[in-house]
Design a protein around this motif. Structure first.
Motif, PDB file in Angstrom:
ATOM      1  N   PRO A  98     106.819  20.177 -86.509  1.00 29.11           N
ATOM      2  CA  PRO A  98     106.717  19.642 -85.147  1.00 29.11           C
ATOM      3  C   PRO A  98     107.057  20.700 -84.097  1.00 29.11           C
ATOM      4  O   PRO A  98     108.013  21.462 -84.269  1.00 29.11           O
ATOM      5  CB  PRO A  98     107.755  18.514 -85.124  1.00 29.11           C
ATOM      6  N   GLY A  99     106.242  20.754 -83.050  1.00 23.84           N
ATOM      7  CA  GLY A  99     106.504  21.696 -81.966  1.00 23.84           C
ATOM      8  C   GLY A  99     106.204  23.149 -82.283  1.00 23.84           C
ATOM      9  O   GLY A  99     106.569  24.031 -81.530  1.00 23.84           O
ATOM     10  N   LYS A 100     105.561  23.417 -83.401  1.00 24.72           N
ATOM     11  CA  LYS A 100     105.232  24.792 -83.783  1.00 24.72           C
ATOM     12  C   LYS A 100     103.718  24.984 -83.716  1.00 24.72           C
ATOM     13  O   LYS A 100     102.954  24.035 -83.607  1.00 24.72           O
ATOM     14  CB  LYS A 100     105.697  25.094 -85.213  1.00 24.72           C
ATOM     15  N   GLN A 101     103.311  26.249 -83.800  1.00 29.33           N
ATOM     16  CA  GLN A 101     101.896  26.566 -83.892  1.00 29.33           C
ATOM     17  C   GLN A 101     101.714  27.670 -84.915  1.00 29.33           C
ATOM     18  O   GLN A 101     102.595  28.503 -85.112  1.00 29.33           O
ATOM     19  CB  GLN A 101     101.313  26.957 -82.542  1.00 29.33           C
ATOM     20  N   PHE A 102     100.563  27.649 -85.566  1.00 26.41           N
ATOM     21  CA  PHE A 102     100.211  28.643 -86.572  1.00 26.41           C
ATOM     22  C   PHE A 102      99.130  29.522 -85.978  1.00 26.41           C
ATOM     23  O   PHE A 102      98.153  29.011 -85.419  1.00 26.41           O
ATOM     24  CB  PHE A 102      99.708  27.939 -87.842  1.00 26.41           C
ATOM     25  N   VAL A 103      99.309  30.831 -86.065  1.00 26.37           N
ATOM     26  CA  VAL A 103      98.326  31.767 -85.522  1.00 26.37           C
ATOM     27  C   VAL A 103      97.684  32.541 -86.669  1.00 26.37           C
ATOM     28  O   VAL A 103      98.360  32.976 -87.602  1.00 26.37           O
ATOM     29  CB  VAL A 103      98.938  32.712 -84.475  1.00 26.37           C
ATOM     30  N   LEU A 104      96.385  32.690 -86.577  1.00 25.95           N
ATOM     31  CA  LEU A 104      95.576  33.295 -87.624  1.00 25.95           C
ATOM     32  C   LEU A 104      94.670  34.330 -86.989  1.00 25.95           C
ATOM     33  O   LEU A 104      93.864  33.997 -86.114  1.00 25.95           O
ATOM     34  CB  LEU A 104      94.757  32.187 -88.295  1.00 25.95           C
ATOM     35  N   GLY A 105      94.824  35.579 -87.397  1.00 25.30           N
ATOM     36  CA  GLY A 105      93.961  36.638 -86.895  1.00 25.30           C
ATOM     37  C   GLY A 105      94.564  37.365 -85.722  1.00 25.30           C
ATOM     38  O   GLY A 105      95.752  37.260 -85.434  1.00 25.30           O
ATOM     39  N   GLY A 106      93.674  38.088 -85.029  1.00 27.38           N
ATOM     40  CA  GLY A 106      94.090  38.913 -83.893  1.00 27.38           C
ATOM     41  C   GLY A 106      93.946  40.377 -84.249  1.00 27.38           C
ATOM     42  O   GLY A 106      94.650  40.878 -85.112  1.00 27.38           O
ATOM     43  N   GLY A 107      92.978  41.029 -83.639  1.00 27.79           N
ATOM     44  CA  GLY A 107      92.795  42.449 -83.885  1.00 27.79           C
ATOM     45  C   GLY A 107      91.846  42.790 -85.021  1.00 27.79           C
ATOM     46  O   GLY A 107      91.531  43.959 -85.227  1.00 27.79           O
ATOM     47  N   GLY A 158      84.296  34.966 -93.570  1.00 34.57           N
ATOM     48  CA  GLY A 158      83.982  36.033 -92.629  1.00 34.57           C
ATOM     49  C   GLY A 158      84.964  37.160 -92.837  1.00 34.57           C
ATOM     50  O   GLY A 158      85.330  37.475 -93.968  1.00 34.57           O
ATOM     51  N   ASP A 159      85.412  37.781 -91.755  1.00 37.28           N
ATOM     52  CA  ASP A 159      86.414  38.837 -91.846  1.00 37.28           C
ATOM     53  C   ASP A 159      87.753  38.177 -92.134  1.00 37.28           C
ATOM     54  O   ASP A 159      88.379  37.591 -91.258  1.00 37.28           O
ATOM     55  CB  ASP A 159      86.480  39.633 -90.542  1.00 37.28           C
ATOM     56  N   THR A 160      88.193  38.252 -93.378  1.00 33.76           N
ATOM     57  CA  THR A 160      89.425  37.565 -93.782  1.00 33.76           C
ATOM     58  C   THR A 160      90.627  38.508 -93.851  1.00 33.76           C
ATOM     59  O   THR A 160      91.644  38.159 -94.428  1.00 33.76           O
ATOM     60  CB  THR A 160      89.239  36.842 -95.131  1.00 33.76           C
ATOM     61  N   LYS A 161      90.525  39.676 -93.233  1.00 31.90           N
ATOM     62  CA  LYS A 161      91.682  40.577 -93.128  1.00 31.90           C
ATOM     63  C   LYS A 161      92.461  40.153 -91.895  1.00 31.90           C
ATOM     64  O   LYS A 161      92.440  40.807 -90.855  1.00 31.90           O
ATOM     65  CB  LYS A 161      91.220  42.022 -93.035  1.00 31.90           C
ATOM     66  N   LEU A 162      93.111  39.006 -92.005  1.00 31.21           N
ATOM     67  CA  LEU A 162      93.745  38.347 -90.864  1.00 31.21           C
ATOM     68  C   LEU A 162      95.254  38.304 -91.018  1.00 31.21           C
ATOM     69  O   LEU A 162      95.773  38.071 -92.108  1.00 31.21           O
ATOM     70  CB  LEU A 162      93.226  36.907 -90.751  1.00 31.21           C
ATOM     71  N   SER A 163      95.950  38.497 -89.902  1.00 29.78           N
ATOM     72  CA  SER A 163      97.390  38.259 -89.916  1.00 29.78           C
ATOM     73  C   SER A 163      97.618  36.754 -89.812  1.00 29.78           C
ATOM     74  O   SER A 163      96.772  36.030 -89.292  1.00 29.78           O
ATOM     75  CB  SER A 163      98.070  38.995 -88.764  1.00 29.78           C
ATOM     76  N   MET A 164      98.733  36.285 -90.310  1.00 30.68           N
ATOM     77  CA  MET A 164      99.071  34.859 -90.275  1.00 30.68           C
ATOM     78  C   MET A 164     100.556  34.739 -89.961  1.00 30.68           C
ATOM     79  O   MET A 164     101.367  35.443 -90.564  1.00 30.68           O
ATOM     80  CB  MET A 164      98.775  34.201 -91.625  1.00 30.68           C
ATOM     81  N   ASN A 165     100.877  33.828 -89.017  1.00 28.01           N
ATOM     82  CA  ASN A 165     102.276  33.707 -88.616  1.00 28.01           C
ATOM     83  C   ASN A 165     102.495  32.378 -87.908  1.00 28.01           C
ATOM     84  O   ASN A 165     101.552  31.759 -87.426  1.00 28.01           O
ATOM     85  CB  ASN A 165     102.637  34.853 -87.671  1.00 28.01           C
ATOM     86  N   TYR A 166     103.732  31.940 -87.817  1.00 31.05           N
ATOM     87  CA  TYR A 166     104.110  30.761 -87.034  1.00 31.05           C
ATOM     88  C   TYR A 166     104.750  31.223 -85.733  1.00 31.05           C
ATOM     89  O   TYR A 166     105.421  32.250 -85.697  1.00 31.05           O
ATOM     90  CB  TYR A 166     105.101  29.886 -87.807  1.00 31.05           C
ATOM     91  N   GLU A 167     104.534  30.441 -84.678  1.00 27.26           N
ATOM     92  CA  GLU A 167     105.150  30.697 -83.378  1.00 27.26           C
ATOM     93  C   GLU A 167     105.647  29.368 -82.814  1.00 27.26           C
ATOM     94  O   GLU A 167     105.129  28.317 -83.172  1.00 27.26           O
ATOM     95  CB  GLU A 167     104.126  31.241 -82.372  1.00 27.26           C
ATOM     96  N   PRO A 168     106.617  29.424 -81.905  1.00 26.93           N
ATOM     97  CA  PRO A 168     106.984  28.183 -81.199  1.00 26.93           C
ATOM     98  C   PRO A 168     105.811  27.759 -80.327  1.00 26.93           C
ATOM     99  O   PRO A 168     105.080  28.596 -79.796  1.00 26.93           O
ATOM    100  CB  PRO A 168     108.178  28.574 -80.342  1.00 26.93           C
ATOM    101  N   SER A 169     105.593  26.457 -80.182  1.00 24.75           N
ATOM    102  CA  SER A 169     104.511  25.976 -79.320  1.00 24.75           C
ATOM    103  C   SER A 169     104.724  26.457 -77.899  1.00 24.75           C
ATOM    104  O   SER A 169     105.856  26.636 -77.451  1.00 24.75           O
ATOM    105  CB  SER A 169     104.445  24.443 -79.306  1.00 24.75           C
TER     106      SER A 169
END
Length: 128
Positions: free
Chosen positions: A37-46, A114-125
């Motif tokens: 709850p209240g978090k977000q997951f980020v996938l990719g970037g760069g 697709g391009d699956t060389k992705l970073s993956m991380n959690y961040e606060p919303s």
């Protein structure tokens, strides 16, 4: 070694290599994702190439999906209600942001290709 036998060996090796490459490209990444709850997951970037996310919300709460382009900003892609599915495409260098704005844990099954060389991380919303 006869010419036909040598040709057969090279053809078989070529077929095996092409099959392995095709499998690697089509296989992608599969993941069962939990977002607190209240978090977000980020996938990719760069990453150099574009990628596609096939998402199935298997949890009890809606999940918002947004795109954060390489150059900055953010825009909404969709909100997946419980049980809903969606296929989303993300540009090269973009980040997929999956947000759980609810008070319960979210569960999403993902298939990424697709391009699956992705970073993956959690961040606060709210960190967009």
């Amino acid at each position: 070694m006869r010419a036909s036998s040598r040709f057969h060996s090279v053809s078989l090796l070529t077929l095996v290599v092409l099959s392995l490459l095709a499998t690697a490209c089509w296989a992608g990444i599969r993941s069962g994702l939990l977002i607190e709850p209240g978090k977000q997951f980020v996938l990719g970037g760069g990453q150099r190439g574009a990628f596609k996310v096939e998402a199935h919300n298997v949890g009890p709460v809606p999940v918002e999906i947004k795109e954060r382009p390489r150059g900055g900003g953010i825009f909404g892609k969709t909100t997946l209600a419980p049980g809903a599915r969606g296929t989303l495409r993300f540009m090269a260098g973009s980040t997929a942001v999956l947000l759980n704005p609810s008070a319960e844990q979210a569960k999403v099954d993902l298939k990424i290709s697709g391009d699956t060389k992705l970073s993956m991380n959690y961040e606060p919303s709210g960190k967009l």
